[in-house]
Every structure is written in structure tokens, then in C-alpha cells.
Design a protein around this motif. Sequence first.
Motif, short mmCIF file in Angstrom:
data_model
loop_
_atom_site.label_atom_id
_atom_site.label_comp_id
_atom_site.label_asym_id
_atom_site.label_seq_id
_atom_site.Cartn_x
_atom_site.Cartn_y
_atom_site.Cartn_z
N PHE A 218 40.32 34.28 55.28
CA PHE A 218 39.22 33.78 56.11
C PHE A 218 39.74 32.86 57.21
CE2 PHE A 218 36.59 35.54 52.77
CZ PHE A 218 35.55 36.09 53.52
N ARG A 219 40.74 32.07 56.90
CA ARG A 219 41.29 31.20 57.96
C ARG A 219 41.97 32.07 59.03
NH1 ARG A 219 41.31 25.79 56.96
NH2 ARG A 219 43.06 25.39 58.33
N ASN A 220 42.61 33.14 58.61
CA ASN A 220 43.18 34.08 59.60
C ASN A 220 42.08 34.63 60.50
OD1 ASN A 220 45.80 33.81 58.64
ND2 ASN A 220 45.73 35.67 57.38
N LEU A 238 30.82 34.83 59.05
CA LEU A 238 32.01 34.56 58.23
C LEU A 238 31.68 33.59 57.09
CD1 LEU A 238 34.79 34.45 60.96
CD2 LEU A 238 34.67 36.04 59.03
N VAL A 239 30.80 32.64 57.35
CA VAL A 239 30.38 31.74 56.26
C VAL A 239 29.69 32.56 55.16
CG1 VAL A 239 28.78 29.88 55.65
CG2 VAL A 239 30.24 29.65 57.67
N ALA A 240 28.83 33.49 55.57
CA ALA A 240 28.12 34.32 54.58
C ALA A 240 29.09 35.24 53.84
CB ALA A 240 27.04 35.14 55.27
N MET A 241 30.03 35.85 54.56
CA MET A 241 31.00 36.74 53.93
C MET A 241 31.88 35.96 52.96
SD MET A 241 31.75 38.77 57.48
CE MET A 241 33.16 39.77 57.09
N ALA A 242 32.28 34.76 53.36
CA ALA A 242 33.10 33.93 52.48
C ALA A 242 32.33 33.57 51.21
CB ALA A 242 33.55 32.67 53.22
N GLY A 243 31.03 33.32 51.38
CA GLY A 243 30.20 32.99 50.21
C GLY A 243 30.20 34.12 49.20
N ARG A 244 30.19 35.36 49.69
CA ARG A 244 30.24 36.50 48.76
C ARG A 244 31.58 36.57 48.04
NH1 ARG A 244 26.11 40.17 49.04
NH2 ARG A 244 24.40 39.31 50.24
N ALA A 245 32.65 36.15 48.74
CA ALA A 245 34.00 36.23 48.15
C ALA A 245 34.33 34.99 47.33
CB ALA A 245 35.03 36.41 49.26
N GLY A 246 33.39 34.04 47.24
CA GLY A 246 33.65 32.83 46.47
C GLY A 246 34.58 31.86 47.17
N ASP A 248 35.01 28.82 49.97
CA ASP A 248 34.27 27.78 50.68
C ASP A 248 34.78 27.74 52.12
OD1 ASP A 248 32.58 25.62 51.10
OD2 ASP A 248 34.18 24.18 50.67
N LEU A 249 33.88 27.94 53.07
CA LEU A 249 34.27 27.94 54.49
C LEU A 249 33.30 27.04 55.25
CD1 LEU A 249 36.28 29.28 56.51
CD2 LEU A 249 34.55 31.04 56.90
N PRO A 250 33.55 25.73 55.25
CA PRO A 250 32.61 24.81 55.93
C PRO A 250 32.72 24.93 57.44
CG PRO A 250 34.53 23.61 55.10
CD PRO A 250 34.69 25.04 54.64
N LEU A 251 31.68 24.48 58.14
CA LEU A 251 31.69 24.52 59.61
C LEU A 251 32.90 23.78 60.17
CD1 LEU A 251 28.00 23.92 60.79
CD2 LEU A 251 29.23 26.07 60.47
N GLU A 252 33.30 22.72 59.49
CA GLU A 252 34.42 21.92 60.02
C GLU A 252 35.71 22.75 60.10
OE1 GLU A 252 31.83 20.59 58.59
OE2 GLU A 252 31.50 19.28 60.30
N ALA A 253 35.85 23.76 59.25
CA ALA A 253 37.06 24.60 59.32
C ALA A 253 37.12 25.32 60.67
CB ALA A 253 37.06 25.62 58.17
N PHE A 254 35.96 25.73 61.19
CA PHE A 254 35.94 26.40 62.50
C PHE A 254 36.40 25.45 63.59
CE2 PHE A 254 33.18 28.88 59.86
CZ PHE A 254 33.35 30.19 60.30
#
Length: 530
Positions: A218-220, A238-246, A248-254
Motif C-alpha cells: 500500500f505504501r508503494n 486506497l484507504v477502503a482497499m487497505a481496510g479489506r486487507a487488514g 491500517d492506512l491513515p490519511l497522514e501516510a498520504f
Amino acid sequence: MIGVLNTWSELNPCHTHFRDRAEEVKRGVWQAGGFPVELPAMSLSEPFQKPTTMLYRNMLAMEAEELLRSHPVDGAVLMGGCDKTTPGLVMGATSMGLPFVFLPAGPMLPGRWGAEVLGSGSDAWKYWAQKRAGRITEQDWNEIENGIARSPGHCMTMGTASTMTAAAEALGLTLPGASSVPAAFSGHARMAVATGRRIVDMVWQDLRPAEVLTAAAFRNAVTVVMALGGSTNAVIHLVAMAGRAGVDLPLEAFDEIARRTPVLANIRPSGEYLMADFHDAGGLRALMAQLADLLDLDARTVGGGTLGENIAGAAVHDADIIRPRDRALSPEGALAVLRGSLAPDGCVIKTTAASPELLQHTGRAVVFDDYDNLAARIDADDLDVDETCVLVLRGAGPLGGPGMPEWGQLPIPKKLLQRGVTDMVRISDARMSGTSYGTCVLHVAPESAAGGPLALVRDGDLITLDVPARRLDLLVPDEELAQRRAAWQPPAPPAGRGYGALFAQHVTQANEGCDFDFLAGSGAPEPAIH
Ligand code: FES
């Protein structure tokens, strides 16, 4: 048994080639010894579905998951490309957990009007504004419509479709180089056959999405979206897709990744060229090779190799289209995440599509309560507005829209357009098409229909946008806001039954990906048979 999830529809011009491509996928499956079965899935048609395909992204995700759960298939090829089809299919298939490969629809060929090269969306917005200002005729507009979409494939600017298919490739979910192959190129048909062959091997290897969709993947994907000058919609998807994969992708990562990632793809609306040019310049593999030190090259991909193996030897053939790092279009990525008293849970702005002089601005609010109110008043001669004002649209979020339509590029009031004003600060809880541009602050969370501070703004309030400080603030005293809040009434739910009611009860806010609260994570891949 390989399920071929086909989002073909007569009302989706981006997927007109999918009947042929499904046959090519099947040919590949047969070549590798598998047995393909085509399973039609809802086609989310960006130009034709009201009020927005975003209302139905989660419905496609549920359909994809249950198609794969309920049918006797061992793996899947997901055929998508038009904006929401990519995240919808990937979200559902990720939750199901069977091996899958994503087949991107591929971009359209460039558009043309006389000597002008036309890009999807971006040039429609540009010439629509010129038509409203009286600079082009109805006949010109008809010619533009006829010339802007001349082949199968999705929008060929760096809109949401190109952004999300590239994100899918960066996540490791496509064959290497697949995302930028134009739909009408013969290479696209070859890629479809190769995808069919690969999924059979993948099933034998039992390579499941959980092994590909890691935090590093996800970071890639976020890094690649930033370097492409990608769509703001990628944040939500991407936040929603990450949620399905378990993951955590917070807005701050973007925001953190944006600050260290230069924009290298010179593609409209942030740049000049179109997707076919990008493909000829080396495509996504070449772009990722320029970013190698910012990517996790050990990430696994559905092709069987690592990301590093996939991009090894990828060359840039035109350094004006895929820029070297020392000639980046922008030293920082395309998006910024802001917080502040007007957006406690965050909002986003596409900095590369904004006017630099407006990135720090304080102005008087001109407020529109919903889209109908905006449409009725924006061009009125007596609208009390000048170019220093901040246009505010509310009632356009996940609950308010409903479905969070792409209304975030509020039109410039006609009387200002005629005076040559081309940009103003605009703020909303809506999304914006990835093909749009302007100083538009989007995805304000919580949205107004959920009682966020956006609901309390009044005409004349001062609002400060400060992108370098990552702030968006409403300059109204707390006591005054408390009085307004006490008087605020939530809007009536938009639907009393059916899918609309389900959506309103369960959709999450933009910073959480707008997925349904009960769909996060994965289900059991092997349901019991009774
Ligand atoms: Fe399908 Fe733009 S209309 S991608």
C-alpha cells in the motif's frame, strides 16, 4: 475453475472492448489448462450513473465477493478500469481471499478537436467554462464532444481510472506494465491472454491476496499515485482497499509520502501529455524504476516476482513525459492532507492542480447548502461574490450527496469568469474528478450531513486555507459555533428503503474510505456447503 468477472455494459463506453477481452482471457486460461467461466458483474459507468458511481462502489464490492464465494471457482480475473470498478472489484475479491489478477481496461487513445489534442474530463471542464463565458459556440462544443472519446478504454488523462489502475499495478495486482497499455493497442489483447495464463499458475501456487496486499504494497501504491500526480479519489479508495486487507492506512501516510515523492509523470491535468504518450515513454514500470529508492522492491506481485524484479531494466524513452528526479514537475507529491477547525477528521487538496498563489488564502465564505442551491445561484448577477471569496458547498458528502458525488470543482461564478477569473478557493465535502483542476479542498470530514463544522458555516464567515501548514480553519469564535450547533437540524435520510437505506446506515466517512462498516476485513474463503 477461473471466474472471469466482466464489468462490460452497453452503457459503459470505457469497457466496450470487454466482450473481446473476456474471450482473450479465457483463451489464456485454456492454454494453461484451466477452465474459465465468465461472471458478469455490475458495470459502474462514470458518465451515465446518477447521482454518482461512488454510491455503488460498495455494491460492486459486495457483488464481486459473493460471486466468488458462491460459485465453484478457484481463482479470478477481475476486468475493470472505469473509475470505481477497480477499487470495487479489488475490495470484494480481497475480502473473499481467492487468488486473483486484475486486468486493467487500458486508457483511450488521445482525443482531438481540429489541431487541439483533447484529454478526457480536463478539456471538457476547460471548454465547458469557455462555453459558459461565451468564448466558444454550441457547434464547437458538439465537435469537442465528438472528438474527445474516440476509442474503447477509460479516461486517458491522469484521472481516477488511470490513477487506480496504476495503483493496482503498484500494489502488485496486475501483470507487470499492464496498467498503461491503451485499450485499442494489440498489446492489450496479448496482455489479456497472458493474464488468463497467469491466473491458472497462481491458483496452483495458491498465491492469495493476503500475501500481496501488505502494508509495504500500500505504501508503494501511495508513492506511485503521488509521482503520477494522481487523483484525490485514490485516497478514499486506497484507504477502503487497505481496510479489506487488514492494513491500517491513515490519511497522514498520504501526506508523509507526498512530502518525499516528486511528481514525475507529465500527464494532464497536472502536466501536458496523455496516457498513450506515457505508455510509449516506458509506462509505469519506467516510472517506478525512477522511484526505486522510495519503493519496497521486495513486495510480492501476482506475476510471481517481486516489484523489484518487475521493474528491472525498465527504461524511460522520453524524459519530458517521465521526468528524471532532477527535472520533476513538482518536488513534492500531488496531494496534501489538511486538518483544522473546519475539517477535524481531515480533508485533501490536489496541490499540483491548484493555483500556487491561493495555497495560503483567507477569504469570505459564500455558502451553497446543496448542489441544487449551487446550480440555482452560482451564475446569478446579484450573487455577492468576488475573486477573493471562498466558495463553500455542503450536503455533498457520503451521506449528503448521497454517495459523495464529484461536485468539488465548484464552477467559477459566470460574472467572474467573464472578467477572466479562472480559479478561486473552493471547499466541499464532495469528491472531485481526477481530471479536474483548481484550488479545491475536498473530502471535508466529518461531512455537513453528519454534523461536521461545514454545516455551521455562514455567508461572510472568514476561512483560512494554509496548505504549507496543512490547516483549514473557520475563523468563528467557539461560543458562536456552539450556538449555531444547538440550532442545527440534521437533514432527513435520503432513502427509506432498499440499497439507499443500507448505504445511509452503514457508509463510513471519507477519511475511513467510505466503505460499509460491516465489510472491513476478510471473510472465510471456503464457505461451508449444506
Ligand atoms: Fe470511465 Fe472516465 S468515464 S474512466
